[in-house]
Design an enzyme around this catalytic site. Structure first.
Site, short mmCIF file in Angstrom:
data_model
loop_
_atom_site.label_atom_id
_atom_site.label_comp_id
_atom_site.label_asym_id
_atom_site.label_seq_id
_atom_site.Cartn_x
_atom_site.Cartn_y
_atom_site.Cartn_z
N TYR A 164 -0.09 -4.67 11.63
CA TYR A 164 -0.17 -3.27 11.20
C TYR A 164 0.55 -2.35 12.16
O TYR A 164 1.38 -1.53 11.74
CB TYR A 164 -1.64 -2.86 11.02
CG TYR A 164 -2.23 -3.43 9.75
CD1 TYR A 164 -2.42 -4.79 9.59
CD2 TYR A 164 -2.57 -2.62 8.68
CE1 TYR A 164 -2.94 -5.33 8.43
CE2 TYR A 164 -3.10 -3.14 7.51
CZ TYR A 164 -3.29 -4.51 7.39
OH TYR A 164 -3.79 -5.04 6.24
N ASN B 16 -10.21 -3.40 1.76
CA ASN B 16 -9.91 -3.24 0.34
C ASN B 16 -11.18 -2.91 -0.43
O ASN B 16 -12.27 -2.88 0.15
CB ASN B 16 -9.32 -4.55 -0.21
CG ASN B 16 -7.88 -4.77 0.22
OD1 ASN B 16 -7.12 -3.81 0.39
ND2 ASN B 16 -7.50 -6.00 0.41
N HIS C 259 0.82 -1.22 0.00
CA HIS C 259 0.00 0.00 0.00
C HIS C 259 0.85 1.27 0.00
O HIS C 259 0.50 2.28 0.62
CB HIS C 259 -0.97 0.02 1.19
CG HIS C 259 -1.96 -1.10 1.18
ND1 HIS C 259 -3.14 -1.04 0.49
CD2 HIS C 259 -1.92 -2.32 1.75
CE1 HIS C 259 -3.79 -2.18 0.63
NE2 HIS C 259 -3.07 -2.99 1.39
#
Ligand code: NDP
Length: 544
Positions: free
Chosen positions: A373, A163, A90
């Site tokens: 993350y 997404n 990303h």
């Protein structure tokens, strides 16, 4: 050229940029005379000359630069450190601010406060992105699009990190680094490589559903505004009575779906590689605010036990007829960031940022995402990434005993005690917040639990797209998009992958075989094999 125009708009609209422009474009004495605030070093010393280094002037030359020109040193040293690590996935994206507005009451399912009243608006920031490409890659790439939302609620930040597809390629995060390697560059050549891409996917049959989605024209959305968003994973809602439901987020674009054909995407990659970034910025700048309607699918724990698909397998959807969409609210984006690096590049989203009323499900991918993350942010931005303004909670005051660390730019909680329990701070544990429900595991067996190979469900939903969802036009494009990309892979890998599409739907596999000039009988025989047999039959060295 469109690109120059975009940059111009940004500068014209931004006050900060105007100041910079006056100084840097006009420069010299005129700029100095008209400036109210002089340029300074990073620590505020006025800069009297930004154009000339300090040098030792002799009769022959004036070129020996003095180390004592500490401003020059500072300027160069800061410049060489401008880049922070690029996101491993990303990397290329764009973002904007807006709000989440509740339009329908779902408070019986969840005590999440931001959802507790129709009409309630909560500020948010969204970042859209592509996944596999580097920071300078083209926005039109065939790739899922990241759809990451940070809602600044009164109970802290709630991040929905998904997404533009309701599903994913793999259902176990242990495969994630390998999967991403195949979407990036060959370790020897530094080139993207269709063989490594399809080698991995054809040996990972669970990916066939997402691959079908990706190679339809939805794999190249026209821009970020004309696509749907999904949290993809299944999550838990709980209410203040301790009742629980499993749910999935859906965000349907109010602009309508618009996609690029493969040819349009390829052309845009050359003529305007930042077209989605520009489209988002310019739309908001001219007051054409994009919006999405938010829905959930809700499943009871009893239904989850009986559903024909594993509801926690992110390679599957919950069929709409089984679990209809329930409208919850809408998202509107109405404000551009003022500074791309500060707000978009430094934005950090994590599925572990949840609020009371929402809890993880036993989706294996999700469980790993809960760790990965924030771990990525600690590497990329540091342990205090939450202090960066775009990441700071805005609906609540933070109090914790986490202290110090690199780039601690806040007050570091001043003189307050940094231990708990204590008898001095006016803060304690929260009262009156419903606890997440107790989850019991009866006779849980700890092992590496593999989905049995006989699980034809991996193919059924991909087949459903082909049979029920795609129009003739979409099917033609799916076949030509696939053939265009797979044609670059080794023949034996084309056979192996086409066999998976054949398993999803005979017509789908047959049409692709024809497009790739493969022998359909051989594809059919590969489709009838077990995964191991198929892998052995198409292994390195086999002739096809
Ligand atoms: P439905 O048959 O009730 O509806 C079709 C779904 O597919 C809609 O959500 C629609 O989204 C979406 N869709 C339409 N065109 C495309 C396309 N070219 N590529 C991908 N998706 C498209 O859905 P079911 O729940 O019965 O599922 C059938 C199949 O649809 C599934 O196997 C799945 O692959 C796909 N799908 C299902 C979703 C779900 O959450 N159940 C979500 C998206 C796709 P839109 O209204 O935005 O056009």
């Amino acid at each position: 050229m469109a690109r120059t125009k975009g940059q111009h708009v940004e500068k014209k609209k931004s006050k900060t940029a105007q100041v910079t422009k006056a100084k840097s474009v006009k420069g010299g004495k005129a700029a100095k005379a008209s400036s109210k605030q002089s340029m300074t070093t990073a620590v505020g010393r006025p800069v009297t000359d930004d154009q000339t280094s300090v040098t030792a002037k002799t009769t022959e030359n004036s070129g020996y630069v003095m180390l004592q020109d500490t401003y020059l040193v500072e300027k160069l040293a800061h410049f060489t450190r401008e880049r922070i690590p690029e996101r491993i996935v990303h990397a290329k994206g764009a973002g904007a601010y807006g709000y989440f507005e509740v339009t329908d009451d779902i408070s019986k399912y969840t005590c999440a406060k931001f959802l507790n009243k129709v009409g309630k608006k909560t500020p948010l920031f969204i970042r859209f992105s592509t996944v596999g490409g580097e920071k300078g890659s083209a926005d039109s790439a065939r790739d899922p699009r990241g759809f990451a939302i940070k809602i600044y609620t009164e109970d802290g930040n709630y991040d929905i990190v998904g997404n533009n597809t309701p599903i994913f390629f793999i259902r176990d995060a242990i495969k994630f680094p390998d999967f991403i390697h195949t979407q990036k560059r060959d370790p020897q050549t530094g080139l993207k490589d269709a063989t490594m891409f399809w080698d991995f996917l054809s040996l990972t049959p669970e990916s066939v559903h997402q691959v079908t989605f990706l190679f339809s024209d939805r794999g190249t959305p026209a821009n970020f505004r004309h696509m749907n968003g999904f949290a993809s994973n299944t999550w838990m809602f709980y209410n203040d009575k301790g009742e629980t439901w499993w749910f999935k987020w859906h965000f349907k674009t109010d602009q309508g779906i618009k996609n690029l054909t493969a040819q349009e995407a390829e052309e845009l990659a050359g003529s305007d590689p930042d077209h989605s970034t520009r489209d988002l910025f310019e739309s908001i700048e001219k007051g054409d605010y994009p919006s999405w309607t938010a829905y959930v699918q809700i499943m009871t724990p009893q239904q989850a036990k009986k559903y024909r698909f594993d509801p926690f397998d992110v390679t599957k959807v919950l069929f709409h007829k089984d679990f209809p969409l329930i409208r919850v609210g809408r998202i509107v984006l109405n404000k551009n960031p003022e500074n791309f690096f500060a707000e978009v590049e430094q934005a950090a989203f994590a599925p572990s940022n949840i609020v009371p009323g929402i809890y993880p499900s036993p989706d294996k991918m999700l469980q790993a995402r809960l760790f990965a993350y924030n771990d990525a942010h600690r590497y990329r931005l540091g342990v205090n990434s939450e202090m960066i303004p775009v990441n700071q909670p805005k609906g609540t005051t933070v109090y914790s005993n986490e202290r110090d660390g690199h780039m601690n730019t806040g007050r570091n909680f001043g003189p307050t005690a940094n231990y708990y329990p204590n008898s001095v701070n006016p803060y304690g544990e929260a009262d009156g917040i419903p606890e997440a429900p107790v989850i019991t595991f009866r006779d849980a067996a700890i092992a590496r639990h593999r989905v049995p190979e006989t699980d034809d469900d991996d193919f059924f939903q991909a087949g459903e797209i082909w049979r029920r969802v795609l129009s003739d036009y979409d099917r033609d494009h799916l076949i030509s998009n696939l053939a265009g990309h797979m044609g670059g892979a080794l023949k034996r890998i084309q056979y192996r992958q086409t066999a998976l599409f054949y398993k999803a739907d005979k017509e789908y596999g047959t049409r692709l075989s024809e497009a790739l000039d493969l022998d359909v009988k051989k594809v059919k025989s590969l489709a009838a094999m077990s995964d191991q047999e198929r892998a052995a039959a198409t292994a390195n060295g086999t002739k096809w």
